[in-house]
Design a protein around this motif. Structure first.
Motif, PDB file in Angstrom:
ATOM      1  N   LEU A   1       0.826  -1.206   0.000  1.00 51.35           N
ATOM      2  CA  LEU A   1       0.000   0.000   0.000  1.00 51.35           C
ATOM      3  C   LEU A   1       0.862   1.259   0.000  1.00 51.35           C
ATOM      4  O   LEU A   1       0.637   2.173  -0.807  1.00 51.35           O
ATOM      5  N   VAL A   2       1.836   1.331   0.879  1.00 54.22           N
ATOM      6  CA  VAL A   2       2.708   2.509   0.931  1.00 54.22           C
ATOM      7  C   VAL A   2       3.514   2.634  -0.351  1.00 54.22           C
ATOM      8  O   VAL A   2       3.643   3.725  -0.929  1.00 54.22           O
ATOM      9  N   THR A   3       4.049   1.522  -0.830  1.00 52.84           N
ATOM     10  CA  THR A   3       4.829   1.538  -2.070  1.00 52.84           C
ATOM     11  C   THR A   3       3.983   2.036  -3.241  1.00 52.84           C
ATOM     12  O   THR A   3       4.417   2.891  -4.016  1.00 52.84           O
ATOM     13  N   ASN A   4       2.784   1.508  -3.375  1.00 47.68           N
ATOM     14  CA  ASN A   4       1.924   1.891  -4.490  1.00 47.68           C
ATOM     15  C   ASN A   4       1.473   3.342  -4.384  1.00 47.68           C
ATOM     16  O   ASN A   4       1.329   4.033  -5.396  1.00 47.68           O
ATOM     17  N   ALA A   5       1.237   3.812  -3.157  1.00 48.84           N
ATOM     18  CA  ALA A   5       0.822   5.206  -2.970  1.00 48.84           C
ATOM     19  C   ALA A   5       1.943   6.167  -3.364  1.00 48.84           C
ATOM     20  O   ALA A   5       1.693   7.195  -4.007  1.00 48.84           O
ATOM     21  N   VAL A   6       3.160   5.853  -3.002  1.00 44.41           N
ATOM     22  CA  VAL A   6       4.292   6.712  -3.380  1.00 44.41           C
ATOM     23  C   VAL A   6       4.456   6.726  -4.892  1.00 44.41           C
ATOM     24  O   VAL A   6       4.669   7.786  -5.501  1.00 44.41           O
ATOM     25  N   ARG A   7       4.347   5.565  -5.522  1.00 44.53           N
ATOM     26  CA  ARG A   7       4.420   5.516  -6.984  1.00 44.53           C
ATOM     27  C   ARG A   7       3.326   6.374  -7.604  1.00 44.53           C
ATOM     28  O   ARG A   7       3.572   7.119  -8.565  1.00 44.53           O
ATOM     29  N   ALA A   8       2.119   6.265  -7.064  1.00 45.21           N
ATOM     30  CA  ALA A   8       0.994   7.022  -7.620  1.00 45.21           C
ATOM     31  C   ALA A   8       1.210   8.523  -7.485  1.00 45.21           C
ATOM     32  O   ALA A   8       0.986   9.292  -8.431  1.00 45.21           O
ATOM     33  N   LEU A   9       1.652   8.979  -6.327  1.00 45.69           N
ATOM     34  CA  LEU A   9       1.834  10.417  -6.107  1.00 45.69           C
ATOM     35  C   LEU A   9       2.994  10.967  -6.924  1.00 45.69           C
ATOM     36  O   LEU A   9       2.934  12.108  -7.414  1.00 45.69           O
ATOM     37  N   CYS A  10       4.043  10.174  -7.081  1.00 50.25           N
ATOM     38  CA  CYS A  10       5.190  10.642  -7.866  1.00 50.25           C
ATOM     39  C   CYS A  10       4.857  10.752  -9.349  1.00 50.25           C
ATOM     40  O   CYS A  10       5.450  11.565 -10.062  1.00 50.25           O
ATOM     41  N   THR A  11       3.936   9.947  -9.821  1.00 49.08           N
ATOM     42  CA  THR A  11       3.566   9.978 -11.238  1.00 49.08           C
ATOM     43  C   THR A  11       2.284  10.771 -11.479  1.00 49.08           C
ATOM     44  O   THR A  11       1.831  10.870 -12.620  1.00 49.08           O
ATOM     45  N   HIS A  12       1.718  11.329 -10.410  1.00 51.23           N
ATOM     46  CA  HIS A  12       0.540  12.197 -10.514  1.00 51.23           C
ATOM     47  C   HIS A  12       0.768  13.409  -9.610  1.00 51.23           C
ATOM     48  O   HIS A  12       0.118  13.567  -8.576  1.00 51.23           O
ATOM     49  N   ARG A  13       1.708  14.263 -10.023  1.00 50.78           N
ATOM     50  CA  ARG A  13       2.092  15.385  -9.154  1.00 50.78           C
ATOM     51  C   ARG A  13       0.929  16.339  -8.911  1.00 50.78           C
ATOM     52  O   ARG A  13       0.873  17.012  -7.877  1.00 50.78           O
ATOM     53  N   ASP A  14      -0.021  16.388  -9.839  1.00 51.93           N
ATOM     54  CA  ASP A  14      -1.191  17.245  -9.629  1.00 51.93           C
ATOM     55  C   ASP A  14      -2.016  16.763  -8.436  1.00 51.93           C
ATOM     56  O   ASP A  14      -2.596  17.562  -7.694  1.00 51.93           O
ATOM     57  N   GLN A  15      -2.057  15.443  -8.231  1.00 47.63           N
ATOM     58  CA  GLN A  15      -2.791  14.900  -7.101  1.00 47.63           C
ATOM     59  C   GLN A  15      -2.036  15.139  -5.788  1.00 47.63           C
ATOM     60  O   GLN A  15      -2.650  15.430  -4.757  1.00 47.63           O
ATOM     61  N   LEU A  16      -0.724  15.031  -5.841  1.00 51.08           N
ATOM     62  CA  LEU A  16       0.078  15.367  -4.670  1.00 51.08           C
ATOM     63  C   LEU A  16      -0.133  16.824  -4.286  1.00 51.08           C
ATOM     64  O   LEU A  16      -0.232  17.163  -3.093  1.00 51.08           O
ATOM     65  N   ALA A  17      -0.240  17.689  -5.289  1.00 52.93           N
ATOM     66  CA  ALA A  17      -0.456  19.110  -5.015  1.00 52.93           C
ATOM     67  C   ALA A  17      -1.776  19.342  -4.286  1.00 52.93           C
ATOM     68  O   ALA A  17      -1.874  20.233  -3.433  1.00 52.93           O
ATOM     69  N   LEU A  18      -2.798  18.551  -4.592  1.00 51.10           N
ATOM     70  CA  LEU A  18      -4.076  18.683  -3.900  1.00 51.10           C
ATOM     71  C   LEU A  18      -3.914  18.472  -2.397  1.00 51.10           C
ATOM     72  O   LEU A  18      -4.527  19.173  -1.582  1.00 51.10           O
ATOM     73  N   VAL A  19      -3.076  17.508  -2.032  1.00 51.76           N
ATOM     74  CA  VAL A  19      -2.866  17.234  -0.616  1.00 51.76           C
ATOM     75  C   VAL A  19      -2.035  18.340   0.019  1.00 51.76           C
ATOM     76  O   VAL A  19      -2.365  18.834   1.112  1.00 51.76           O
ATOM     77  N   VAL A  20      -0.974  18.713  -0.649  1.00 51.17           N
ATOM     78  CA  VAL A  20      -0.096  19.763  -0.121  1.00 51.17           C
ATOM     79  C   VAL A  20      -0.885  21.058   0.095  1.00 51.17           C
ATOM     80  O   VAL A  20      -0.686  21.779   1.085  1.00 51.17           O
ATOM     81  N   GLU A  21      -1.803  21.345  -0.814  1.00 49.48           N
ATOM     82  CA  GLU A  21      -2.598  22.575  -0.727  1.00 49.48           C
ATOM     83  C   GLU A  21      -3.801  22.446   0.200  1.00 49.48           C
ATOM     84  O   GLU A  21      -4.560  23.406   0.382  1.00 49.48           O
TER      85      GLU A  21
END
Length: 401
Positions: free
Chosen positions: A243-263
């Protein structure tokens, strides 16, 4: 089913266009089925005429499943995952109090402390590795493995060996001789752990299980105790690791989604749930068996057939999750609950712990290393061995841009 595993999503998408249930050939030319569609799987997992007990596995009772068959442990290990009805409730009750939402929340400070230490170790590994470190090895693995072993009172010196052996046991491409040796050594190690806690009981779950065995053999037998520990150790870290591995892969390849969390427009819990749906830590989980001929979404599954739960497919079923089901989207409109932690009587006992560990791990990781990114292109990451687990074997990351 390819014993070597690989990314399941392309195959799942093709199969889902043909129906919610598909026939499969398991290792050793054993005929089975997989339930892939979300609604069909939800209903199948809770169906009263579907069992987990190995006595319902026709090929096994007929002697067609040899020792060393790579999926044999899933079918035959004594414990919750192969028990039904009153036996299942009895075994689950022995450990359920350790995984309630309240008890898990009490573990939060400890999980945060362990996480902080692992981040220091990850930074050290990257510093000695030219700026690159294997996040799976140095972070995603030791967190859940350390926590579950601490809950069980397992000596930290055993942790690496437990992970190695459990990985061989759950991999579907392990050759028979090696699978037998791994199972034998794992059972011996678990027996030694039980012996140590029996000699020096502590405030841990293994000691409590030993006491239950010694007080009343009808409440917990010796083989059931070993099988319960096996389940808790494997399920208690392999799923969260993926789960953690897949989540990191997902966020690294979907930076727009990571930005949603950061914001602050999405939360880390949203990341956990969307990862569970979009890239389930478990792809095809063995086994369940119809206790009578059963028709599921128009497809007949004969009595005694070994059936895989297609969690990775159900998470991307467009009939349930919409035409964009294959998109990682933290702002996804509310839809049906994913099934990646199970459904029905065998719903994952450790779900609250897995969710908490993953959310803490992700928030701490990207807070400390906001520029963290994959060190190699995502398609080049080596896939998990076998078709049960769904992840990659290594996750090299660069901590700084």
């Amino acid at each position: 089913m390819d014993p070597a595993g690989g990314c399941p999503h392309a195959v799942n998408a093709r199969l889902l266009t043909e129906g919610a249930v598909a026939p499969v050939i398991l290792p050793g030319e054993i005929e089975g089925m997989v339930v892939l569609g979300h609604d069909a799987l939800r209903d199948f997992l809770a169906h009263p005429d579907v069992a987990k007990g190995a006595q319902h596995f026709t090929a096994l009772t007929e002697g067609r499943i040899p020792e060393g068959w790579p999926l044999r442990t899933f079918a035959t290990v004594p414990g919750m995952t192969t028990a039904d009805g009153a036996d299942h409730r009895r075994l689950r009750a022995l450990v359920s109090s350790a995984f309630t939402a309240r008890r898990v929340e009490e573990l939060r400070p400890r999980v945060e402390t362990v996480t902080a230490g692992l981040l220091d170790g990850l930074a050290e590994a990257a510093g000695s590795g030219g700026g690159v470190a294997d996040l799976r090895r140095h972070y995603a693995l030791p967190l859940p493995l350390g926590v579950i072993c601490e809950l069980l009172g397992v000596d930290p010196a055993h942790q690496d060996r437990l992970h190695h052996l459990s990985s061989l046991v759950v991999a579907t491409d392990t050759e028979p001789a090696r699978a037998l040796a791994a199972n034998r050594e794992l059972l011996e190690l678990l027996g030694a752990i039980v012996g140590a806690r029996a000699a020096a009981p502590g405030d841990d779950l293994t000691s409590a299980l030993v006491a239950a065995r010694d007080e009343d053999g009808d409440r917990l037998s010796g083989p059931e105790l070993i099988g319960t520990l096996l389940l808790l150790i494997i399920a208690g870290h392999e799923t969260t690791l993926n789960l953690v591995t897949n989540a990191v892969r997902a966020l690294c390849t979907h930076r727009d989604q990571l930005a949603l969390v950061v914001e602050g427009r999405a939360g880390w819990a949203d990341v956990v749930e969307e990862t569970l749906r979009w890239d389930s830590p478990v792809s095809y989980f063995p086994f369940r068996y119809p206790t009578r001929d059963l028709t599921v979404d128009g497809t007949l599954i004969p009595r005694g057939t070994p059936v895989l739960a297609g969690y990775s497919a159900a998470g991307r079923d467009r009939k349930a999750h919409g035409p964009d089901a294959d998109r990682f989207d933290l702002a996804r409109a509310a839809g049906p609950k994913h099934l990646s932690l199970g459904h029905g009587p065998h719903y994952c006992l450790g779900a609250p712990l897995a969710r908490m560990e993953a959310a803490i791990a992700l928030e701490a990781l990207f807070t400390r290393f906001p520029d963290l990114d994959l060190a190699v292109p995502e398609p080049e990451l080596p896939r998990h061995a076998g078709f049960v687990g769904n992840s990659v074997r290594t996750l090299p990351v660069r901590l700084q841009a």
